[in-house]
Design a protein around this motif. Structure first.
Motif, short mmCIF file in Angstrom:
data_model
loop_
_atom_site.label_atom_id
_atom_site.label_comp_id
_atom_site.label_asym_id
_atom_site.label_seq_id
_atom_site.Cartn_x
_atom_site.Cartn_y
_atom_site.Cartn_z
N THR A 1 0.97 4.11 -2.70
CA THR A 1 0.76 5.51 -2.30
C THR A 1 1.93 6.38 -2.76
N GLN A 2 3.15 5.83 -2.62
CA GLN A 2 4.33 6.58 -3.06
C GLN A 2 4.25 6.86 -4.56
N GLU B 1 0.83 -1.21 0.00
CA GLU B 1 0.00 0.00 0.00
C GLU B 1 0.86 1.26 0.00
N GLN C 1 1.58 7.08 -6.34
CA GLN C 1 0.54 8.09 -6.56
C GLN C 1 1.05 9.48 -6.21
#
Length: 355
Positions: A91-92, A87, A94
């Motif tokens: 997230t990184q 995750e 994104q």
């Protein structure tokens, strides 16, 4: 076994050495008693050992159950951590993409301004050329070929200018598309002066689009003999855009704070770095210098960290310099050095090796 041995000796002594047995019979009796005592002690000790072994076995079973439970717990925690890592990586990715989109947003206003100039030239020269064509047709109708040829030469010059400015607009659009798309990670020989000059002006006009009152002195000193650098141009372009945007932001903030006679100034320069006799590689330097707010000594070591920003909430992602560090240092084996004095300005020196 001791009891059997004592009884056997006792019987043999009584049978073969009668006199000796009569004199020392008490010793043989004592030996048998001692054998009985030994048996009793052995039995008692054996029971205790069995009890101890039983307790140890029970404790072993308890420990094995605890180990199994702990192993299952650790396995669950490991699986949960693996999911968390996935995750975080997502997230990184994104956040990095958002940072790229944010930098594209910074470019948008500057691109609109930059592309307007060549489009104005194209429109103006097109209109003039249409008028010249009408004049040329009139001169041809009169039979004045000399004047018609002169007008044709003017039209040709106008078309050359239209082509030049059309290429200029095309280059701006291609640069924008290249900046917005994902990096191919393919390094190609690139003219660093061209990229630096392009993003320098785009960053400036991007800030001016937000605040029309902002003006700054733009100084560029490019080494005309700068060698081509093997690099991923869109990635290095993002780094330069971030450096320029930060520099203009710093001088703009200082201008709003001080006002008066303060004159914002941002300078970009390039130069070749010769190979060192000690074995250091040859390279090129890009220096971005401003006379803005500067960086306090207390946070100089933190500004390259992810999500650390000196800007107010909503004005910075805290990923610009972190991504710049990854691109220059990790991906291109270069360096980023910072010279800054709070209240006087900052200087970022980017060095890239020349293969």
């Amino acid at each position: 076994m001791p009891l059997v041995a004592a009884a056997l000796i006792n019987g043999l002594a009584e049978l073969f050495v009668k006199n000796f047995y009569n004199n020392y019979g008490s010793f043989f009796v004592s030996a048998e008693v001692a054998a009985f005592v030994w048996i009793f002690i052995r039995v008692a000790t054996s029971k205790k050992q069995q009890q101890v072994i039983k307790r140890i076995s029970e404790r072993k079973d308890e420990l094995e159950a605890m180990v199994a439970a702990r192993t299952a717990e650790l396995t669950n925690q490991r699986n949960a951590l693996e999911e968390t890592v996935k995750e975080l990586k997502a997230t990184q990715a994104q956040l990095i993409q958002q940072e790229k989109l944010a930098s594209l947003g910074e470019l948008t206003a500057g691109i609109a301004h930059e592309i307007q100039n060549p489009l104005n030239f194209v429109n103006n020269f097109s209109e003039v050329s249409m008028e010249l064509i009408d004049e040329m047709e009139a001169e041809i109708a009169k039979g004045d070929m000399e004047e018609a040829n002169a007008i044709a030469a003017d039209i040709k010059q106008n078309l050359e200018k239209i082509r030049h400015h059309g290429k200029r607009a095309d280059g701006i659009v291609k640069g924008m598309l290249q900046h917005s798309r994902a990096s191919s990670n393919v390094k190609e020989p690139t003219n660093l002066n061209t990229i630096a000059d392009e993003y320098f002006r785009l960053a400036y006009h991007g800030l001016r689009a937000k605040d029309k009152s902002f003006n700054a002195e733009l100084v560029s000193n490019f080494d005309e003999h700068l060698p081509l650098v093997n690099m991923v141009s869109q990635d290095v372009g993002r780094v330069l855009l971030n450096m320029f945007t930060n520099a203009f932001y710093a001088v703009h903030q200082k201008q709003k704070t001080i006002g008066g006679d303060f004159k914002p100034r941002v300078e970009v320069s390039t130069k070749s770095v010769p190979a060192l006799p000690s074995g250091g590689k040859a390279g090129v330097e890009i220096i971005v210098r401003d006379n803005g707010t500067g960086i306090p000594d207390a946070i100089k070591d933190k500004i390259m960290q992810p999500f650390f920003t000196t800007k107010p909430a909503g004005e910075g992602t805290g990923l610009g310099l972190s991504l710049s560090y990854d691109i220059i240092v990790k991906a291109h084996k270069g360096t980023i050095n910072i010279n800054s004095k709070e209240g006087e300005g900052s200087e970022f020196i980017i060095t890239l090796p020349v293969n």
